[in-house]
Motif scaffolding. Structure first.
Motif, short mmCIF file in Angstrom:
data_model
loop_
_atom_site.label_atom_id
_atom_site.label_comp_id
_atom_site.label_asym_id
_atom_site.label_seq_id
_atom_site.Cartn_x
_atom_site.Cartn_y
_atom_site.Cartn_z
N PRO A 228 -11.31 -6.07 -10.73
CA PRO A 228 -10.26 -6.06 -9.99
C PRO A 228 -10.38 -5.83 -8.56
O PRO A 228 -11.69 -5.54 -8.23
N ASN A 229 -9.59 -6.18 -7.76
CA ASN A 229 -9.59 -6.12 -6.19
C ASN A 229 -8.39 -6.04 -5.45
O ASN A 229 -7.46 -6.14 -6.28
N HIS A 230 -8.36 -5.78 -4.13
CA HIS A 230 -7.16 -5.73 -3.33
C HIS A 230 -6.95 -7.12 -2.74
O HIS A 230 -7.86 -7.85 -2.60
N ASP B 4 -0.93 -4.49 -11.99
CA ASP B 4 -1.27 -3.51 -10.93
C ASP B 4 -1.95 -2.30 -11.49
O ASP B 4 -1.33 -1.65 -12.12
N LEU B 5 -3.08 -1.97 -10.85
CA LEU B 5 -3.99 -0.88 -11.44
C LEU B 5 -3.75 0.34 -10.43
O LEU B 5 -4.44 1.36 -10.79
N GLY B 6 -2.79 0.30 -9.48
CA GLY B 6 -2.41 1.60 -8.59
C GLY B 6 -3.34 1.45 -7.33
O GLY B 6 -3.61 0.19 -6.82
N PHE B 7 -3.50 2.44 -6.64
CA PHE B 7 -4.02 2.29 -5.24
C PHE B 7 -5.74 2.93 -5.53
O PHE B 7 -5.96 3.68 -6.09
N GLU B 8 -6.53 1.84 -4.59
CA GLU B 8 -7.81 2.48 -4.55
C GLU B 8 -7.93 3.58 -3.09
O GLU B 8 -7.32 3.04 -2.15
N LYS B 9 -8.45 4.37 -3.31
CA LYS B 9 -8.32 5.48 -2.01
C LYS B 9 -9.80 5.31 -1.26
O LYS B 9 -10.93 4.79 -1.77
N ARG C 58 -3.82 -1.59 -2.93
CA ARG C 58 -3.39 -1.58 -4.17
C ARG C 58 -4.51 -2.65 -5.02
O ARG C 58 -4.91 -3.68 -4.25
N LEU C 59 -4.91 -2.12 -6.12
CA LEU C 59 -5.83 -2.99 -6.85
C LEU C 59 -5.01 -3.64 -7.80
O LEU C 59 -3.97 -3.48 -8.52
N TYR C 60 -5.56 -5.06 -8.12
CA TYR C 60 -5.04 -5.99 -9.11
C TYR C 60 -5.99 -6.41 -9.89
O TYR C 60 -7.16 -6.51 -9.48
N ALA C 61 -5.69 -6.62 -11.11
CA ALA C 61 -6.55 -7.11 -12.34
C ALA C 61 -6.03 -8.23 -12.87
O ALA C 61 -4.56 -8.30 -13.11
N ILE C 62 -6.74 -9.36 -13.30
CA ILE C 62 -6.37 -10.53 -13.98
C ILE C 62 -6.07 -10.10 -15.48
O ILE C 62 -6.58 -9.11 -15.99
N THR C 63 -4.95 -10.45 -16.12
CA THR C 63 -4.65 -10.15 -17.51
C THR C 63 -5.14 -11.21 -18.39
O THR C 63 -5.38 -12.28 -17.90
#
Length: 172
Positions: free
Chosen positions: A15-17, A55-60, A67-72
């Protein structure tokens, strides 16, 4: 279609932003084609809407939260299919083709256009060859690609140079 599929492919390993994806895209493909941040985020929103990203939520982080995204699974299937599916270039050839045809239509000598482009392309090939020695593997691969295309255009320049007289008569 290239930018969305590239974003998906860049998310395959972890995952990445958006900003990190933009940086990686620009690093690999940028060279006069850097992405605008707005394009990255609108693309990510569409890919999420279409079910290719989650959307994996937020990376602090030390700065603003990201906001972190991951491929489905659907995204993986789609990007793998896209990568493996051959495609032909679309539309008419490059600006060079257009200039040659317009020179003919305008009654100008298209050989001038062909000659100046030949000189420019040969100079660019020398630049690429010199730059490849200092580049990384992606830079060398990109240089090989560009040289191959320039060679193809040089071949076309030679063919066009032999045919422009016939074409000029047809357009008259």
């Amino acid at each position: 279609m290239t930018v969305p599929m590239t974003m998906l492919a860049l998310l395959q390993h972890h995952p990445n932003h958006g900003f990190a994806l933009k940086q990686r895209y620009d690093e690999l493909f940028g060279q006069e084609r850097d992405l605008r941040p707005a394009q990255v985020y609108s693309t990510l929103a569409r890919l999420e809407r279409d079910g290719y990203l989650s959307d994996l939520g937020f990376e602090k982080g030390s700065a603003a939260d990201k906001r972190l995204y991951a491929i489905t699974d659907s995204g993986v299937t789609t990007v793998h299919h896209w990568i493996r599916t051959p495609s032909l270039p679309v539309g008419r050839p490059t600006e060079l083709f257009t200039k040659v045809v317009l020179a003919l239509v305008a009654g100008l000598d298209p050989r001038d256009v062909l000659d100046s482009h030949r000189d420019l392309y040969l100079a660019r090939m020398r630049e690429i060859t010199a730059a490849r020695r200092a580049g990384d593997a992606v830079d060398r691969l990109a240089g090989d690609y560009e040289i191959a295309h320039l060679n193809a255009d040089l071949d076309w320049i030679e063919i066009a140079g032999r045919r422009v007289g016939d074409v000029a008569q047809e357009l008259s």
